[in-house]
Design a protein around this motif. Structure first.
Motif, PDB file in Angstrom:
ATOM      1  N   GLY A   1       7.271   3.596   8.714  1.00  0.00           N
ATOM      2  CA  GLY A   1       7.380   2.326   9.431  1.00  0.00           C
ATOM      3  C   GLY A   1       7.407   2.492  10.940  1.00  0.00           C
ATOM      4  N   GLU A   2       7.410   3.735  11.413  1.00  0.00           N
ATOM      5  CA  GLU A   2       7.480   4.004  12.854  1.00  0.00           C
ATOM      6  C   GLU A   2       6.320   3.346  13.599  1.00  0.00           C
ATOM      7  N   GLY A   3       6.639   2.571  14.614  1.00  0.00           N
ATOM      8  CA  GLY A   3       5.628   2.003  15.494  1.00  0.00           C
ATOM      9  C   GLY A   3       4.910   0.780  14.976  1.00  0.00           C
ATOM     10  N   LEU A   4       5.178   0.360  13.738  1.00  0.00           N
ATOM     11  CA  LEU A   4       4.432  -0.764  13.160  1.00  0.00           C
ATOM     12  C   LEU A   4       4.715  -2.078  13.881  1.00  0.00           C
ATOM     13  N   ALA A   5       5.975  -2.396  14.064  1.00  0.00           N
ATOM     14  CA  ALA A   5       6.320  -3.678  14.693  1.00  0.00           C
ATOM     15  C   ALA A   5       5.706  -3.790  16.078  1.00  0.00           C
ATOM     16  N   GLU A   6       5.733  -2.693  16.823  1.00  0.00           N
ATOM     17  CA  GLU A   6       5.213  -2.716  18.194  1.00  0.00           C
ATOM     18  C   GLU A   6       3.697  -2.911  18.205  1.00  0.00           C
ATOM     19  N   VAL A   7       2.989  -2.160  17.376  1.00  0.00           N
ATOM     20  CA  VAL A   7       1.526  -2.223  17.431  1.00  0.00           C
ATOM     21  C   VAL A   7       0.982  -3.539  16.890  1.00  0.00           C
ATOM     22  N   LEU A   8       1.745  -4.213  16.016  1.00  0.00           N
ATOM     23  CA  LEU A   8       1.264  -5.456  15.413  1.00  0.00           C
ATOM     24  C   LEU A   8       1.542  -6.698  16.262  1.00  0.00           C
ATOM     25  N   LYS A   9       2.262  -6.539  17.359  1.00  0.00           N
ATOM     26  CA  LYS A   9       2.537  -7.700  18.219  1.00  0.00           C
ATOM     27  C   LYS A   9       1.223  -8.300  18.719  1.00  0.00           C
ATOM     28  N   GLY A  10       1.030  -9.582  18.442  1.00  0.00           N
ATOM     29  CA  GLY A  10      -0.170 -10.270  18.908  1.00  0.00           C
ATOM     30  C   GLY A  10      -1.418 -10.018  18.098  1.00  0.00           C
ATOM     31  N   ALA A  11      -1.304  -9.252  17.004  1.00  0.00           N
ATOM     32  CA  ALA A  11      -2.493  -8.943  16.199  1.00  0.00           C
ATOM     33  C   ALA A  11      -2.859 -10.110  15.288  1.00  0.00           C
ATOM     34  N   SER A  12      -4.137 -10.429  15.236  1.00  0.00           N
ATOM     35  CA  SER A  12      -4.641 -11.448  14.319  1.00  0.00           C
ATOM     36  C   SER A  12      -5.067 -10.841  12.984  1.00  0.00           C
ATOM     37  N   VAL A  13      -5.582  -9.614  13.052  1.00  0.00           N
ATOM     38  CA  VAL A  13      -6.135  -8.949  11.870  1.00  0.00           C
ATOM     39  C   VAL A  13      -5.621  -7.518  11.805  1.00  0.00           C
ATOM     40  N   VAL A  14      -5.345  -7.049  10.594  1.00  0.00           N
ATOM     41  CA  VAL A  14      -5.054  -5.637  10.360  1.00  0.00           C
ATOM     42  C   VAL A  14      -6.091  -5.100   9.379  1.00  0.00           C
ATOM     43  N   ILE A  15      -6.686  -3.990   9.745  1.00  0.00           N
ATOM     44  CA  ILE A  15      -7.632  -3.287   8.869  1.00  0.00           C
ATOM     45  C   ILE A  15      -6.972  -1.986   8.436  1.00  0.00           C
ATOM     46  N   ASP A  16      -6.901  -1.753   7.134  1.00  0.00           N
ATOM     47  CA  ASP A  16      -6.305  -0.521   6.625  1.00  0.00           C
ATOM     48  C   ASP A  16      -7.387   0.355   6.013  1.00  0.00           C
ATOM     49  N   VAL A  17      -7.752   1.415   6.727  1.00  0.00           N
ATOM     50  CA  VAL A  17      -8.720   2.383   6.200  1.00  0.00           C
ATOM     51  C   VAL A  17      -8.062   3.757   6.062  1.00  0.00           C
ATOM     52  N   SER A  18      -6.736   3.774   5.990  1.00  0.00           N
ATOM     53  CA  SER A  18      -6.011   5.040   5.867  1.00  0.00           C
ATOM     54  C   SER A  18      -6.201   5.625   4.470  1.00  0.00           C
ATOM     55  N   ASN A  19      -5.935   6.923   4.355  1.00  0.00           N
ATOM     56  CA  ASN A  19      -6.072   7.581   3.058  1.00  0.00           C
ATOM     57  C   ASN A  19      -4.951   8.593   2.886  1.00  0.00           C
ATOM     58  N   SER A  20      -4.646   8.887   1.639  1.00  0.00           N
ATOM     59  CA  SER A  20      -3.586   9.836   1.338  1.00  0.00           C
ATOM     60  C   SER A  20      -4.010  11.257   1.707  1.00  0.00           C
ATOM     61  N   PRO A  21      -3.121  12.035   2.308  1.00  0.00           N
ATOM     62  CA  PRO A  21      -3.451  13.437   2.609  1.00  0.00           C
ATOM     63  C   PRO A  21      -3.503  14.299   1.356  1.00  0.00           C
ATOM     64  N   SER A  22      -2.948  13.794   0.251  1.00  0.00           N
ATOM     65  CA  SER A  22      -2.951  14.537  -1.012  1.00  0.00           C
ATOM     66  C   SER A  22      -3.536  13.660  -2.110  1.00  0.00           C
ATOM     67  N   PHE A  23      -4.362  14.253  -2.979  1.00  0.00           N
ATOM     68  CA  PHE A  23      -4.926  13.523  -4.119  1.00  0.00           C
ATOM     69  C   PHE A  23      -4.136  13.797  -5.400  1.00  0.00           C
ATOM     70  N   GLU A  24      -3.039  14.539  -5.299  1.00  0.00           N
ATOM     71  CA  GLU A  24      -2.186  14.801  -6.467  1.00  0.00           C
ATOM     72  C   GLU A  24      -1.602  13.473  -6.934  1.00  0.00           C
ATOM     73  N   ASP A  25      -1.548  13.279  -8.250  1.00  0.00           N
ATOM     74  CA  ASP A  25      -1.249  11.968  -8.830  1.00  0.00           C
ATOM     75  C   ASP A  25      -0.019  11.299  -8.232  1.00  0.00           C
ATOM     76  N   GLU A  26       1.105  11.980  -8.256  1.00  0.00           N
ATOM     77  CA  GLU A  26       2.358  11.375  -7.790  1.00  0.00           C
ATOM     78  C   GLU A  26       2.329  11.129  -6.286  1.00  0.00           C
TER      79      GLU A  26
END
Length: 248
Positions: free
Chosen positions: A41-66
């Motif tokens: 959650g670090e930095g989320l509130a600050e970066v989202l101030k004034g944002a109209s749209v959020v695009i999430d193209v992040s990916n997991s660093p691990s493909f292990e199931d859990e």
């Protein structure tokens, strides 16, 4: 329009940020290396101030199931909560064509969980389903390699250039939320084993590709049309042969 791109320093994210900024939007790359961490959650509130749209193209660093399930559940939950508090009007997420048909795979179960969280959030949304990127062919080969043999199912695949995916994500983000799925694919369909064989040959890779109808794809068995988009998908303009020639 301020658009925050989660995963904005990666392959797709950096292209999306560049394209949006070129068109006059305020696109902000958000990632751990820019001080934004969706897992903590670090930095989320600050970066989202004034944002109209959020695009999430992040990916997991691990493909292990859990690990991959924990990544998408935790990061998506934190992100949607922060968006709700910030009054974000449109959530856009990048996912994969065939996700719902690949539930024997831990990775795709995690992507399905991500999509379900988005749909239940109450935030207007658009989910972009892309076929496999041209750049992902190397990872497909690696995952299917046993010794010097690459075992792949002889099924259809319609891969797409990352530039074309980024363009579709960007267009979707600045449009109205569809509250559903938008698909994007490349212009040409191939047989998976033959496509990977061509790619390896182009790089003088000595591995042998073997067609095996039961070969798993990241843990899931494939049918003929599992990886193909539905009719009406956006079709990118970059052909695989042209892209491959540029890589050489």
């Amino acid at each position: 329009m301020k658009v925050v791109v989660i995963g904005g320093t990666g392959l797709i994210g950096s292209k999306v940020v560049a394209k949006l900024n070129e068109h006059g939007h305020e696109a902000v790359a958000a990632a751990p290396n820019t001080g934004v961490n969706t897992l903590t959650g670090e930095g989320l509130a600050e970066v989202l101030k004034g944002a109209s749209v959020v695009i999430d193209v992040s990916n997991s660093p691990s493909f292990e199931d859990e690990a991959v399930m924990d990544f998408f559940r935790t990061s998506t939950t934190n992100l949607l909560k922060a968006e709700s508090e910030a009054g974000v009007a449109h959530h856009v997420a990048l996912s994969v064509v065939g996700t719902q048909r690949l539930q024997d795979s831990g990775y795709f179960r995690a992507k399905q969980a991500q999509e379900e969280l988005i749909k239940a959030s109450g935030i207007p949304y658009s989910i972009v389903h892309a076929t496999q990127f041209f750049e992902f062919m190397k990872a497909i080969a690696a995952a299917a390699t046993e010794g010097d043999t690459v075992r792949l199912a002889p099924v259809k695949i319609q891969p797409v250039a990352s530039d074309d995916v980024a363009a579709t994500v960007g267009r979707t983000a600045v449009g109205d939320p569809v509250n559903g799925v938008v698909e994007v694919a490349g212009p040409d369909a191939f047989q998976l084993d033959q496509l990977i064989g061509k790619g390896l040959a182009a790089k003088n890779d000595p591995r042998t590709v073997v067609a095996d109808v039961h070969a798993p794809y990241f843990g899931a068995e494939l049918k003929e049309s599992t990886l193909l988009p539905a009719p009406g998908a956006h079709i990118g303009g970059t052909r695989f042969a042209d892209w491959l020639a540029r890589q050489q």
